[in-house]
Design an enzyme around this catalytic site. Sequence first.
Site, PDB file in Angstrom:
ATOM      1  N   LYS A 290      20.992   1.317  -0.452  1.00 13.27           N
ATOM      2  CA  LYS A 290      21.330  -0.020  -0.957  1.00 13.27           C
ATOM      3  C   LYS A 290      22.454  -0.655  -0.144  1.00 13.27           C
ATOM      4  CE  LYS A 290      20.355   1.971  -5.481  1.00 13.27           C
ATOM      5  NZ  LYS A 290      20.977   3.293  -5.478  1.00 13.27           N
TER       6      LYS A 290
ATOM      7  N   ILE B 234       5.319   4.930  -3.930  1.00 14.97           N
ATOM      8  CA  ILE B 234       6.660   5.411  -4.262  1.00 14.97           C
ATOM      9  C   ILE B 234       6.532   6.531  -5.308  1.00 14.97           C
ATOM     10  CG2 ILE B 234       7.002   3.522  -5.964  1.00 14.97           C
ATOM     11  CD1 ILE B 234      10.007   3.607  -5.307  1.00 14.97           C
ATOM     12  N   PRO B 235       7.162   7.678  -5.068  1.00 15.22           N
ATOM     13  CA  PRO B 235       7.112   8.734  -6.080  1.00 15.22           C
ATOM     14  C   PRO B 235       7.777   8.272  -7.382  1.00 15.22           C
ATOM     15  CG  PRO B 235       7.846   9.596  -3.954  1.00 15.22           C
ATOM     16  CD  PRO B 235       7.868   8.107  -3.846  1.00 15.22           C
ATOM     17  N   ALA B 236       7.102   8.503  -8.504  1.00 20.94           N
ATOM     18  CA  ALA B 236       7.546   7.938  -9.788  1.00 20.94           C
ATOM     19  C   ALA B 236       8.836   8.568 -10.308  1.00 20.94           C
ATOM     20  CB  ALA B 236       6.440   8.111 -10.821  1.00 20.94           C
ATOM     21  N   LEU B 237       9.157   9.752  -9.818  1.00 19.09           N
ATOM     22  CA  LEU B 237      10.410  10.391 -10.239  1.00 19.09           C
ATOM     23  C   LEU B 237      11.245  10.668  -8.995  1.00 19.09           C
ATOM     24  CD1 LEU B 237      11.584  11.515 -12.955  1.00 19.09           C
ATOM     25  CD2 LEU B 237      10.852  13.744 -12.170  1.00 19.09           C
ATOM     26  N   GLY B 238      12.508  10.278  -9.052  1.00 16.33           N
ATOM     27  CA  GLY B 238      13.389  10.514  -7.908  1.00 16.33           C
ATOM     28  C   GLY B 238      14.690  11.145  -8.377  1.00 16.33           C
ATOM     29  N   LEU B 239      15.470  11.615  -7.420  1.00 22.94           N
ATOM     30  CA  LEU B 239      16.784  12.184  -7.751  1.00 22.94           C
ATOM     31  C   LEU B 239      17.855  11.132  -7.492  1.00 22.94           C
ATOM     32  CD1 LEU B 239      18.362  14.891  -8.468  1.00 22.94           C
ATOM     33  CD2 LEU B 239      18.823  15.017  -6.000  1.00 22.94           C
ATOM     34  N   GLY B 240      18.669  10.807  -8.515  1.00 20.94           N
ATOM     35  CA  GLY B 240      19.811   9.918  -8.347  1.00 20.94           C
ATOM     36  C   GLY B 240      20.970  10.661  -7.691  1.00 20.94           C
TER      37      GLY B 240
ATOM     38  N   GLY C 181       0.804  -1.219   0.000  1.00 20.60           N
ATOM     39  CA  GLY C 181       0.000   0.000   0.000  1.00 20.60           C
ATOM     40  C   GLY C 181       0.838   1.271   0.000  1.00 20.60           C
TER      41      GLY C 181
ATOM     42  N   ASP D 153      17.374   8.745  -4.281  1.00 19.73           N
ATOM     43  CA  ASP D 153      17.979   7.415  -4.405  1.00 19.73           C
ATOM     44  C   ASP D 153      19.435   7.473  -3.939  1.00 19.73           C
ATOM     45  OD1 ASP D 153      17.730   4.592  -5.643  1.00 19.73           O
ATOM     46  OD2 ASP D 153      19.628   5.362  -6.422  1.00 19.73           O
TER      47      ASP D 153
ATOM     48  N   HIS E  98      22.203  -4.284  -3.585  1.00 21.55           N
ATOM     49  CA  HIS E  98      22.680  -3.485  -4.724  1.00 21.55           C
ATOM     50  C   HIS E  98      23.035  -4.349  -5.946  1.00 21.55           C
ATOM     51  CE1 HIS E  98      24.785   0.655  -5.395  1.00 21.55           C
ATOM     52  NE2 HIS E  98      24.329   0.183  -6.533  1.00 21.55           N
TER      53      HIS E  98
ATOM     54  N   TYR F  72      28.100   5.009  -2.765  1.00 22.03           N
ATOM     55  CA  TYR F  72      28.274   6.305  -3.435  1.00 22.03           C
ATOM     56  C   TYR F  72      29.120   7.274  -2.602  1.00 22.03           C
ATOM     57  CZ  TYR F  72      24.356   4.622  -6.342  1.00 22.03           C
ATOM     58  OH  TYR F  72      23.536   3.880  -7.154  1.00 22.03           O
TER      59      TYR F  72
HETATM   60  N1  LIG Z   1      21.420   0.169  -8.814  1.00 25.27           N
HETATM   61  C1  LIG Z   1      22.495   0.408  -9.517  1.00 25.27           C
HETATM   62  O1  LIG Z   1      23.358  -0.454  -9.745  1.00 25.27           O
HETATM   63  C2  LIG Z   1      22.677   1.792 -10.084  1.00 25.27           C
HETATM   64  C3  LIG Z   1      23.631   1.999 -11.078  1.00 25.27           C
HETATM   65  C4  LIG Z   1      23.754   3.284 -11.595  1.00 25.27           C
HETATM   66  C5  LIG Z   1      22.942   4.300 -11.122  1.00 25.27           C
HETATM   67  N2  LIG Z   1      22.041   4.074 -10.127  1.00 25.27           N
HETATM   68  C6  LIG Z   1      21.156   5.151  -9.601  1.00 25.27           C
HETATM   69  O2  LIG Z   1      20.484   5.738 -10.704  1.00 25.27           O
HETATM   70  C7  LIG Z   1      20.751   7.134 -10.743  1.00 25.27           C
HETATM   71  C8  LIG Z   1      20.712   7.653 -12.168  1.00 25.27           C
HETATM   72  O3  LIG Z   1      21.657   6.990 -12.982  1.00 25.27           O
HETATM   73  P1  LIG Z   1      23.047   7.653 -13.414  1.00 25.27           P
HETATM   74  O4  LIG Z   1      23.400   8.756 -12.476  1.00 25.27           O
HETATM   75  O5  LIG Z   1      24.005   6.554 -13.541  1.00 25.27           O
HETATM   76  O6  LIG Z   1      22.743   8.212 -14.866  1.00 25.27           O
HETATM   77  P2  LIG Z   1      21.719   9.275 -15.489  1.00 25.27           P
HETATM   78  O7  LIG Z   1      20.804   9.822 -14.449  1.00 25.27           O
HETATM   79  O8  LIG Z   1      21.129   8.641 -16.694  1.00 25.27           O
HETATM   80  O9  LIG Z   1      22.676  10.413 -16.018  1.00 25.27           O
HETATM   81  C9  LIG Z   1      23.319  11.303 -15.159  1.00 25.27           C
HETATM   82  C10 LIG Z   1      24.198  12.202 -16.024  1.00 25.27           C
HETATM   83  O10 LIG Z   1      23.388  12.983 -16.888  1.00 25.27           O
HETATM   84  C11 LIG Z   1      23.627  14.379 -16.681  1.00 25.27           C
HETATM   85  N3  LIG Z   1      22.303  15.031 -16.778  1.00 25.27           N
HETATM   86  C12 LIG Z   1      21.288  15.019 -15.880  1.00 25.27           C
HETATM   87  N4  LIG Z   1      20.218  15.680 -16.340  1.00 25.27           N
HETATM   88  C13 LIG Z   1      20.545  16.127 -17.566  1.00 25.27           C
HETATM   89  C14 LIG Z   1      19.854  16.880 -18.532  1.00 25.27           C
HETATM   90  N5  LIG Z   1      18.602  17.299 -18.328  1.00 25.27           N
HETATM   91  N6  LIG Z   1      20.501  17.167 -19.701  1.00 25.27           N
HETATM   92  C15 LIG Z   1      21.762  16.731 -19.925  1.00 25.27           C
HETATM   93  N7  LIG Z   1      22.486  16.013 -19.037  1.00 25.27           N
HETATM   94  C16 LIG Z   1      21.864  15.708 -17.864  1.00 25.27           C
HETATM   95  C17 LIG Z   1      24.243  14.477 -15.295  1.00 25.27           C
HETATM   96  O11 LIG Z   1      25.145  15.548 -15.224  1.00 25.27           O
HETATM   97  P3  LIG Z   1      25.094  16.709 -14.082  1.00 25.27           P
HETATM   98  O12 LIG Z   1      25.002  16.069 -12.739  1.00 25.27           O
HETATM   99  O13 LIG Z   1      26.406  17.391 -14.308  1.00 25.27           O
HETATM  100  O14 LIG Z   1      23.913  17.554 -14.417  1.00 25.27           O
HETATM  101  C18 LIG Z   1      25.024  13.156 -15.220  1.00 25.27           C
HETATM  102  O15 LIG Z   1      26.275  13.275 -15.884  1.00 25.27           O
HETATM  103  C19 LIG Z   1      22.124   7.227 -10.069  1.00 25.27           C
HETATM  104  O16 LIG Z   1      22.493   8.537  -9.721  1.00 25.27           O
HETATM  105  C20 LIG Z   1      21.931   6.282  -8.920  1.00 25.27           C
HETATM  106  O17 LIG Z   1      21.169   6.900  -7.898  1.00 25.27           O
HETATM  107  C21 LIG Z   1      21.883   2.820  -9.621  1.00 25.27           C
END
Ligand SMILES: NC(=O)c1ccc[n+]([C@@H]2O[C@H](COP(=O)([O-])OP(=O)(O)OC[C@H]3O[C@@H](n4cnc5c(N)ncnc54)[C@H](OP(=O)(O)O)[C@@H]3O)[C@@H](O)[C@H]2O)c1
Length: 318
Positions: free
Chosen positions: A75, A12-18, A9, A43, A108, A48
């Site tokens: 994670k 989860i918000p559909a958009l999050g900050l990585g 129940g 997230d 993870h 990290y």
């Molecule tokens: N579970 C896992 O194994 C796993 C693996 C990888 C990632 N993750 C999670 O998923 C999140 C997202 O994945 P990710 O960080 O790998 O990749 P991503 O969100 O696809 O891409 C992030 C990159 O895109 C740039 N960016 C962001 N918004 C942009 C826009 N509107 N226009 C152009 N460039 C943009 C960011 O740069 P700036 O920051 O310089 O804006 C950064 O270099 C991670 O941060 C993490 O929380 C989980």
Amino acid sequence: MRYLQLLNGDKIPALGLGTYLSPPDQVERAILSALDAGYRHIDCASIYGNEREIGVALRKAFKQYPREELWITSKLWCDAHKPDDVLPALTRTLENLGLDYLDLYLIHWPVALKSGVDFPQKPDDYLTLEEVPLRDTWRAMEHCADKEIVRNIGVSNFSIKKLTALLRIAAIPPAVNQIEMHPYQQQQAQVAFARKHNIILTAYRPLASIGTPIKTTDGCNPPPLLNHPLIMTIASKHNCTTAQVLLAWLLQQGVVAIPKSVHPERIQENFKALDVCLDRNDMIAIKELDIGARIIDGTTFTGHNSPYTLENIWDGEC
Ligand SMILES: NC(=O)c1ccc[n+]([C@@H]2O[C@H](COP(=O)([O-])OP(=O)(O)OC[C@H]3O[C@@H](n4cnc5c(N)ncnc54)[C@H](OP(=O)(O)O)[C@@H]3O)[C@@H](O)[C@H]2O)c1
């Protein structure tokens, strides 16, 4: 904000900050500007290396936002898979984040490393899944859920084969699988499996914009998705940006997206993907881009005489 409902129940918000690769000295500003823009989901992960700084940001945020309004995921890193190590790892994460509970805690990777190993550098850094079976790690995750210091538990980078095995033994089924997903890696089998088993998918690397350039099996380098001609055409049709198209494509499939940025203007831009509505033709055209390409392919865990191979990490899923 749009929400997806989990089995218990919770929503989860559909958009999050990585926050992967968000430098510790920039992550506070990123989080506060994300909350300001309307995000309610962050997230995180112990690996990290920025959870303490995220904790500082959250303490400031709680002056303005009630804890129950925010969704915080973290994670369990691979070096804490032994059942006795799970609760201490979660406790450390909670201390760093300054929280009493997490909304979601994920295994993870389906890979076990010796205690204290961040990334494997030698054969002795690995533990096999025979030595530390995933079902034992899962039992310890369930124990954490029973103690109510985490509201939901799930996994990340799990193949359908591993999820199926987990579902067979789980007293608490995994609520979420977090996997790489973007138009070059559409994960259609995972989407169908998740729907069937009421698992929410979270898409990481949703912009496919960093890391090793994508290569196809015939050695071609397709363009980065943020500059792809088709994505650019769809963006101009909807008067939005290519990042917004990529995120809307996920959200419209009922998948959670967690784009990372440390720039307030991009953080706002990504949030506005919630207002973009792709049509059937856009979705059909994007379907053609799938080449089954992973950017994060698991090779971090396959060197130095590892017991892990790409085949046994992904169990044959492309
Ligand atoms: N579970 C896992 O194994 C796993 C693996 C990888 C990632 N993750 C999670 O998923 C999140 C997202 O994945 P990710 O960080 O790998 O990749 P991503 O969100 O696809 O891409 C992030 C990159 O895109 C740039 N960016 C962001 N918004 C942009 C826009 N509107 N226009 C152009 N460039 C943009 C960011 O740069 P700036 O920051 O310089 O804006 C950064 O270099 C991670 O941060 C993490 O929380 C989980």
